[in-house]
Design an enzyme around this catalytic site. Structure first.
Site, mmCIF file in Angstrom:
data_model
loop_
_atom_site.group_PDB
_atom_site.id
_atom_site.type_symbol
_atom_site.label_atom_id
_atom_site.label_comp_id
_atom_site.label_asym_id
_atom_site.label_seq_id
_atom_site.Cartn_x
_atom_site.Cartn_y
_atom_site.Cartn_z
ATOM 1 C CG HIS A 121 36.132 38.126 26.948
ATOM 2 N ND1 HIS A 121 35.166 39.082 26.703
ATOM 3 C CD2 HIS A 121 35.781 37.524 28.100
ATOM 4 C CE1 HIS A 121 34.276 39.038 27.687
ATOM 5 N NE2 HIS A 121 34.620 38.104 28.548
ATOM 6 N N GLY A 135 33.075 37.492 35.642
ATOM 7 C CA GLY A 135 33.416 38.898 35.479
ATOM 8 C C GLY A 135 33.124 39.670 36.750
ATOM 9 N N GLY A 136 31.994 40.367 36.758
ATOM 10 C CA GLY A 136 31.625 41.249 37.860
ATOM 11 C C GLY A 136 31.839 40.692 39.259
ATOM 12 C CD1 TRP A 180 39.643 40.135 38.541
ATOM 13 C CD2 TRP A 180 41.240 41.621 39.066
ATOM 14 N NE1 TRP A 180 40.164 39.791 39.769
ATOM 15 C CE2 TRP A 180 41.149 40.685 40.116
ATOM 16 C CE3 TRP A 180 42.186 42.647 39.172
ATOM 17 C CZ2 TRP A 180 41.947 40.746 41.252
ATOM 18 C CZ3 TRP A 180 42.993 42.714 40.294
ATOM 19 C CH2 TRP A 180 42.872 41.767 41.327
ATOM 20 N N GLY A 196 27.485 40.342 31.931
ATOM 21 C CA GLY A 196 27.279 41.647 32.547
ATOM 22 C C GLY A 196 25.829 42.098 32.568
ATOM 23 C CB SER A 255 25.180 36.949 34.939
ATOM 24 O OG SER A 255 25.163 38.095 34.104
HETATM 25 P P1 13P Z 1 30.008 38.740 34.067
HETATM 26 O O1 13P Z 1 30.284 37.649 35.075
HETATM 27 O O2 13P Z 1 30.228 40.113 34.614
HETATM 28 O O3 13P Z 1 28.714 38.556 33.374
HETATM 29 O O4 13P Z 1 31.150 38.576 32.917
HETATM 30 C C1 13P Z 1 31.354 37.349 32.353
HETATM 31 C C2 13P Z 1 32.580 37.426 31.526
HETATM 32 O O5 13P Z 1 32.613 38.041 30.487
HETATM 33 C C3 13P Z 1 33.769 36.733 32.022
HETATM 34 O O6 13P Z 1 34.751 36.677 31.044
#
Ligand code: 13P
Length: 249
Positions: A95, A234-235, A11, A173, A213
């Site tokens: 991370h 992530g997103g 998150w 991202g 992504s």
């Molecule tokens: P996104 O899925 O938003 O690209 O982020 C990936 C991420 O950093 C998960 O730890």
């Protein structure tokens, strides 16, 4: 034995405690799935309410970071025992945002890995290259270094239960997913590196995720690769799309 897939949401710095509970309520029915491990890695302040909201579901709760000391004068940090006592099972370590914005080194990540195991937490250790590093052709050297230092001092039995997330920084991202071939190539290279450090059995057991992504539409092809055992998301983990990623089949 086939490895069980693991899909984890990261998150990042999103959702207040009350928003977090609402999101768990919304996603709960969408992420119900018997053959995939589902993890929500949430901001520290959301852990207690999210553990409560996820009770009785298939959702395991993870933290996004942790310190490597037991307790003491480390203002602002969170100790492993605090996470365990709150009901946390997983912890994201190293991370790229922690490495990039907060100066975490491979050595810091290694200390955290060792501590996580001491406390029975499953680490999700992140590794991955920048665009510049990929263009220079040093991706695999860099990722191998991150993995080798990250796993220093860990036994094969510990390594077998760890999770590694390969996250190319340029794909985080940005909406720019690595191609299936790029993702599989590095994940296979990570597995070969684990075989070199330990043995084939350990390499076969460890789970390696792809992150960057990931969406409901890219997950099926990525997760079908021989060395990709799920995703770190992530997103899309903040939206209903996360349900599609978990139920990618
Ligand atoms: P996104 O899925 O938003 O690209 O982020 C990936 C991420 O950093 C998960 O730890």
């Amino acid at each position: 034995m086939a490895r069980r897939k693991i899909v984890a949401g990261n998150w990042k710095m999103n959702k207040t405690p009350s928003e977090a509970v609402a999101l768990v309520e919304e996603l709960k029915p969408l992420v119900a799935c018997e053959d995939v491990d589902v993890v929500f890695c949430v901001p520290a302040i959301d852990i207690v309410p999210v553990v409560e909201a996820a009770k009785g579901t298939n959702i395991a709760v993870g933290a996004e970071n942790m310190y490597f000391e037991e307790s003491g004068a480390y203002t602002g940090e969170i100790a492993p025992a605090m996470l365990v006592d709150a009901g946390v099972k997983y912890v994201i370590l190293g991370h790229s945002e922690r490495r990039g914005y907060f100066g975490e080194t491979n050595e810091d990540v290694n200390k955290k890995m060792v501590k996580a195991f001491e406390h029975g937490l499953t680490p999700i250790m992140c590794c991955g290259e920048s665009l510049e590093e990929r263009e220079q052709g040093v991706t695999m050297d860099l990722v191998r270094q991150q993995v080798k230092v990250g796993f220093l001092g860990l036994t094969a039995d510990q390594a077998k239960t760890a999770v590694i997330a390969y996250e190319p920084i340029w794909a985080i991202g940005t909406g720019k997913v690595a191609t299936t071939e790029q993702a599989e190539e590095v994940c296979a290279g990570i597995r070969a590196c684990i075989a070199e450090i330990y043995d084939e059995a350990t390499a076969e057991a460890i789970r390696i995720q792809y992150g960057g992504s990931v969406s409901g539409s890219s997950a099926p092809e990525l997760f079908a690769q021989a060395d990709i055992d799920g995703g770190l998301v992530g997103g899309a983990s903040l939206k209903a799309d996360f349900g599609k990623i978990v139920n990618y089949k």
